[in-house]
Design a protein around this motif. Structure first.
Motif, PDB file in Angstrom:
ATOM      1  N   ALA A  32       0.833  -1.210   0.000  1.00  0.00           N
ATOM      2  CA  ALA A  32       0.000   0.000   0.000  1.00  0.00           C
ATOM      3  C   ALA A  32       0.867   1.259   0.000  1.00  0.00           C
ATOM      4  O   ALA A  32       0.565   2.236  -0.696  1.00  0.00           O
ATOM      5  CB  ALA A  32      -0.935  -0.005   1.212  1.00  0.00           C
ATOM      6  N   VAL A  33       1.951   1.233   0.772  1.00  0.00           N
ATOM      7  CA  VAL A  33       2.870   2.384   0.804  1.00  0.00           C
ATOM      8  C   VAL A  33       3.464   2.609  -0.584  1.00  0.00           C
ATOM      9  O   VAL A  33       3.511   3.744  -1.086  1.00  0.00           O
ATOM     10  CB  VAL A  33       3.981   2.149   1.860  1.00  0.00           C
ATOM     11  N   SER A  34       3.881   1.537  -1.210  1.00  0.00           N
ATOM     12  CA  SER A  34       4.443   1.639  -2.553  1.00  0.00           C
ATOM     13  C   SER A  34       3.404   2.183  -3.533  1.00  0.00           C
ATOM     14  O   SER A  34       3.695   3.042  -4.376  1.00  0.00           O
ATOM     15  CB  SER A  34       4.922   0.237  -2.933  1.00  0.00           C
ATOM     16  N   HIS A  35       2.177   1.704  -3.414  1.00  0.00           N
ATOM     17  CA  HIS A  35       1.094   2.175  -4.289  1.00  0.00           C
ATOM     18  C   HIS A  35       0.824   3.666  -4.059  1.00  0.00           C
ATOM     19  O   HIS A  35       0.692   4.439  -5.014  1.00  0.00           O
ATOM     20  CB  HIS A  35      -0.172   1.359  -4.024  1.00  0.00           C
ATOM     21  N   LEU A  36       0.771   4.071  -2.805  1.00  0.00           N
ATOM     22  CA  LEU A  36       0.523   5.492  -2.491  1.00  0.00           C
ATOM     23  C   LEU A  36       1.634   6.368  -3.069  1.00  0.00           C
ATOM     24  O   LEU A  36       1.371   7.453  -3.593  1.00  0.00           O
ATOM     25  CB  LEU A  36       0.430   5.684  -0.976  1.00  0.00           C
ATOM     26  N   ASN A  37       2.862   5.891  -2.977  1.00  0.00           N
ATOM     27  CA  ASN A  37       3.990   6.688  -3.498  1.00  0.00           C
ATOM     28  C   ASN A  37       3.975   6.771  -5.025  1.00  0.00           C
ATOM     29  O   ASN A  37       4.605   7.659  -5.593  1.00  0.00           O
ATOM     30  CB  ASN A  37       5.315   6.107  -3.017  1.00  0.00           C
ATOM     31  N   SER A  38       3.265   5.844  -5.669  1.00  0.00           N
ATOM     32  CA  SER A  38       3.234   5.848  -7.132  1.00  0.00           C
ATOM     33  C   SER A  38       2.115   6.713  -7.693  1.00  0.00           C
ATOM     34  O   SER A  38       2.067   6.956  -8.901  1.00  0.00           O
ATOM     35  CB  SER A  38       3.074   4.410  -7.650  1.00  0.00           C
ATOM     36  N   LEU A  39       1.184   7.131  -6.847  1.00  0.00           N
ATOM     37  CA  LEU A  39       0.017   7.873  -7.341  1.00  0.00           C
ATOM     38  C   LEU A  39       0.419   9.263  -7.811  1.00  0.00           C
ATOM     39  O   LEU A  39       1.250   9.934  -7.194  1.00  0.00           O
ATOM     40  CB  LEU A  39      -1.049   7.992  -6.234  1.00  0.00           C
ATOM     41  N   ALA A 219      -5.160  -5.211   3.581  1.00  0.00           N
ATOM     42  CA  ALA A 219      -4.874  -6.630   3.833  1.00  0.00           C
ATOM     43  C   ALA A 219      -6.179  -7.429   3.704  1.00  0.00           C
ATOM     44  O   ALA A 219      -6.771  -7.453   2.634  1.00  0.00           O
ATOM     45  CB  ALA A 219      -4.231  -6.784   5.206  1.00  0.00           C
ATOM     46  N   HIS A 220      -6.658  -7.994   4.797  1.00  0.00           N
ATOM     47  CA  HIS A 220      -7.816  -8.881   4.737  1.00  0.00           C
ATOM     48  C   HIS A 220      -9.122  -8.094   4.848  1.00  0.00           C
ATOM     49  O   HIS A 220      -9.177  -7.044   5.482  1.00  0.00           O
ATOM     50  CB  HIS A 220      -7.744  -9.928   5.845  1.00  0.00           C
ATOM     51  N   ALA A 221     -10.176  -8.649   4.232  1.00  0.00           N
ATOM     52  CA  ALA A 221     -11.519  -8.058   4.300  1.00  0.00           C
ATOM     53  C   ALA A 221     -12.365  -8.854   5.283  1.00  0.00           C
ATOM     54  O   ALA A 221     -12.234 -10.082   5.383  1.00  0.00           O
ATOM     55  CB  ALA A 221     -12.168  -8.098   2.926  1.00  0.00           C
ATOM     56  N   VAL A 222     -13.244  -8.158   6.013  1.00  0.00           N
ATOM     57  CA  VAL A 222     -14.290  -8.877   6.741  1.00  0.00           C
ATOM     58  C   VAL A 222     -15.238  -9.453   5.682  1.00  0.00           C
ATOM     59  O   VAL A 222     -15.652  -8.744   4.759  1.00  0.00           O
ATOM     60  CB  VAL A 222     -15.045  -7.935   7.709  1.00  0.00           C
ATOM     61  N   MET A 236      -9.675 -13.073   1.760  1.00  0.00           N
ATOM     62  CA  MET A 236      -8.570 -12.361   1.114  1.00  0.00           C
ATOM     63  C   MET A 236      -9.045 -11.775  -0.215  1.00  0.00           C
ATOM     64  O   MET A 236      -8.715 -12.243  -1.291  1.00  0.00           O
ATOM     65  CB  MET A 236      -7.364 -13.295   0.939  1.00  0.00           C
ATOM     66  N   GLU A 237      -9.892 -10.756  -0.084  1.00  0.00           N
ATOM     67  CA  GLU A 237     -10.378 -10.031  -1.256  1.00  0.00           C
ATOM     68  C   GLU A 237      -9.293  -9.053  -1.717  1.00  0.00           C
ATOM     69  O   GLU A 237      -8.311  -8.829  -1.008  1.00  0.00           O
ATOM     70  CB  GLU A 237     -11.675  -9.307  -0.890  1.00  0.00           C
ATOM     71  N   PRO A 238      -9.469  -8.435  -2.889  1.00  0.00           N
ATOM     72  CA  PRO A 238      -8.433  -7.491  -3.324  1.00  0.00           C
ATOM     73  C   PRO A 238      -8.231  -6.374  -2.300  1.00  0.00           C
ATOM     74  O   PRO A 238      -9.197  -5.804  -1.787  1.00  0.00           O
ATOM     75  CB  PRO A 238      -9.013  -6.931  -4.636  1.00  0.00           C
ATOM     76  N   PRO A 239      -6.985  -6.084  -1.945  1.00  0.00           N
ATOM     77  CA  PRO A 239      -6.715  -5.025  -0.983  1.00  0.00           C
ATOM     78  C   PRO A 239      -7.076  -3.659  -1.551  1.00  0.00           C
ATOM     79  O   PRO A 239      -7.101  -3.470  -2.775  1.00  0.00           O
ATOM     80  CB  PRO A 239      -5.216  -5.134  -0.731  1.00  0.00           C
ATOM     81  N   GLY A 240      -7.367  -2.710  -0.658  1.00  0.00           N
ATOM     82  CA  GLY A 240      -7.788  -1.400  -1.156  1.00  0.00           C
ATOM     83  C   GLY A 240      -7.519  -0.269  -0.195  1.00  0.00           C
ATOM     84  O   GLY A 240      -7.117  -0.463   0.969  1.00  0.00           O
ATOM     85  N   VAL A 257     -15.050  14.184  -3.603  1.00  0.00           N
ATOM     86  CA  VAL A 257     -15.360  12.919  -4.263  1.00  0.00           C
ATOM     87  C   VAL A 257     -14.388  11.869  -3.729  1.00  0.00           C
ATOM     88  O   VAL A 257     -13.180  12.130  -3.633  1.00  0.00           O
ATOM     89  CB  VAL A 257     -15.220  13.052  -5.795  1.00  0.00           C
ATOM     90  N   SER A 258     -14.906  10.703  -3.386  1.00  0.00           N
ATOM     91  CA  SER A 258     -14.060   9.659  -2.791  1.00  0.00           C
ATOM     92  C   SER A 258     -13.992   8.458  -3.733  1.00  0.00           C
ATOM     93  O   SER A 258     -15.031   7.953  -4.171  1.00  0.00           O
ATOM     94  CB  SER A 258     -14.627   9.241  -1.437  1.00  0.00           C
ATOM     95  N   HIS A 259     -12.785   8.027  -4.030  1.00  0.00           N
ATOM     96  CA  HIS A 259     -12.540   6.924  -4.951  1.00  0.00           C
ATOM     97  C   HIS A 259     -12.038   5.709  -4.181  1.00  0.00           C
ATOM     98  O   HIS A 259     -11.168   5.844  -3.319  1.00  0.00           O
ATOM     99  CB  HIS A 259     -11.471   7.323  -5.976  1.00  0.00           C
ATOM    100  N   VAL A 260     -12.571   4.538  -4.528  1.00  0.00           N
ATOM    101  CA  VAL A 260     -12.043   3.290  -3.984  1.00  0.00           C
ATOM    102  C   VAL A 260     -10.922   2.837  -4.910  1.00  0.00           C
ATOM    103  O   VAL A 260     -11.116   2.735  -6.126  1.00  0.00           O
ATOM    104  CB  VAL A 260     -13.137   2.208  -3.917  1.00  0.00           C
ATOM    105  N   VAL A 261      -9.758   2.589  -4.341  1.00  0.00           N
ATOM    106  CA  VAL A 261      -8.573   2.280  -5.146  1.00  0.00           C
ATOM    107  C   VAL A 261      -8.064   0.886  -4.778  1.00  0.00           C
ATOM    108  O   VAL A 261      -7.639   0.666  -3.638  1.00  0.00           O
ATOM    109  CB  VAL A 261      -7.451   3.314  -4.880  1.00  0.00           C
ATOM    110  N   PRO A 262      -8.118  -0.074  -5.713  1.00  0.00           N
ATOM    111  CA  PRO A 262      -7.499  -1.373  -5.412  1.00  0.00           C
ATOM    112  C   PRO A 262      -5.981  -1.227  -5.345  1.00  0.00           C
ATOM    113  O   PRO A 262      -5.393  -0.491  -6.152  1.00  0.00           O
ATOM    114  CB  PRO A 262      -7.918  -2.275  -6.579  1.00  0.00           C
ATOM    115  N   VAL A 263      -5.381  -1.896  -4.371  1.00  0.00           N
ATOM    116  CA  VAL A 263      -3.919  -1.810  -4.220  1.00  0.00           C
ATOM    117  C   VAL A 263      -3.265  -2.941  -5.012  1.00  0.00           C
ATOM    118  O   VAL A 263      -3.640  -4.101  -4.862  1.00  0.00           O
ATOM    119  CB  VAL A 263      -3.523  -1.921  -2.737  1.00  0.00           C
ATOM    120  N   GLY A 264      -2.310  -2.582  -5.838  1.00  0.00           N
ATOM    121  CA  GLY A 264      -1.593  -3.595  -6.599  1.00  0.00           C
ATOM    122  C   GLY A 264      -1.118  -3.042  -7.922  1.00  0.00           C
ATOM    123  O   GLY A 264      -1.320  -1.866  -8.222  1.00  0.00           O
TER     124      GLY A 264
END
Ligand SMILES: [Fe+2]
Length: 281
Positions: A32-39, A219-222, A236-240, A257-264
């Motif tokens: 997630a940190v890597s993904h955030l740094n790439s945005l 990480a994990h989803a309920v 173990m759904e797609p992380p976000g 506006v709020s966007h849901v962002v899959p991590v990966g």
């Protein structure tokens, strides 16, 4: 434009330990940190809305800090029920703001104010809009902070959702006295959205007439189980994560506006083509 990323429920354990013996939460947070740094544009700030560690241990917070150290944007956390009393010692900058402010704290980025509300109750999985002793100091603080700048747009963040999701075992431990929080928000139309964690899923509804969101976990989803007798479980759904973008679109408070962002890492982006094969610009 102001961009506020949000991560939640990272449940970091001591190095080498997996959550529930199964989930490598450290690897998920690093991704997630890597993904955030790439945005691009890069987030102006990153919110972390609680349950950052699994058992509230200082060694877990130290591990969390090591994993988020490469994060380019400043990280502002609020505790969840798993974080315990070691939380504020682990985040001295946030703790200093909270000491100066009172019950929670405030981060300003451009015209947007992000208000971080502590919903935790020591030793309890549920949260409360009221103080652990039944007082209203945290709500009074919120009301005062909001009243101080009635024309500035606000994103309100807390760990425990002030609404039910239909996932029964989580709804039993959401925010208690939500009507008291709603009563405060009634006086403050500049609160454009309420965003939470705790349920490890992307969820959207309304609360006090505003958009109300739950941030997924990196990480994990309920597990999504709307059976009232459903047993607790995770998948173990797609992380976000979430990306909130505020823009000055005119009007009194602009737009959030709020966007849901899959991590990966995913293939693309690829260009679009029209029926005649020409590139769509
Ligand atoms: Fe939680």
């Amino acid at each position: 434009m102001i961009t506020v990323a949000q991560i939640s429920d990272t449940h970091i354990r001591r190095p080498g330990l997996k959550a529930y013996g199964r989930v490598d939460t450290a690897a998920h947070l690093a991704a997630a940190v890597s993904h955030l740094n790439s945005l691009r544009p890069a987030p102006d700030i990153v919110l972390a809305t609680g349950d950052l560690v699994d058992f509230g241990e200082a060694a877990e917070f130290a591990h969390f800090q090591r994993i988020v150290a490469p994060l380019a944007a400043p990280l502002w956390p609020i505790p969840g029920n798993h974080d315990g009393p070691a939380f504020w010692q682990a985040f001295p900058d946030a703790a200093a703001r909270r000491r100066a402010e009172g019950e929670g704290y405030l981060v300003e980025t451009g015209p947007l104010r992000v208000v971080l509300f502590d919903s935790t109750v020591p030793g309890a999985p549920f949260g409360d809009a009221l103080d652990p002793d039944g007082g209203s100091r945290r709500l009074d603080w919120l009301d005062t902070v909001l009243a101080a700048a009635p024309e500035r747009p606000v994103l309100l963040a807390l760990h425990h959702p002030p609404f039910a999701t239909g996932i029964a075992h989580m709804d039993r431990q959401n925010l208690r006295q939500p009507e008291r929080l709603a009563a405060v928000l009634e006086h403050h139309p500049q609160v454009l959205a309420v965003t939470c964690g705790h349920v490890h899923r992307s969820v959207a509804t309304q609360f006090a007439g505003r958009p109300a969101l739950i941030c997924p976990s990196p990480a994990h989803a309920v597990a999504l189980d709307l059976d009232p007798d459903g047993a607790p479980g995770f998948a173990m759904e797609p992380p976000g994560l979430l990306m909130h973008a505020w823009r000055d679109t005119g009007g009194r408070f602009g737009s959030l506006v709020s966007h849901v962002v899959p991590v990966g890492s995913f293939p693309g982006p690829f260009p679009f083509y029209a029926a005649d094969g020409s590139l769509l610009g």
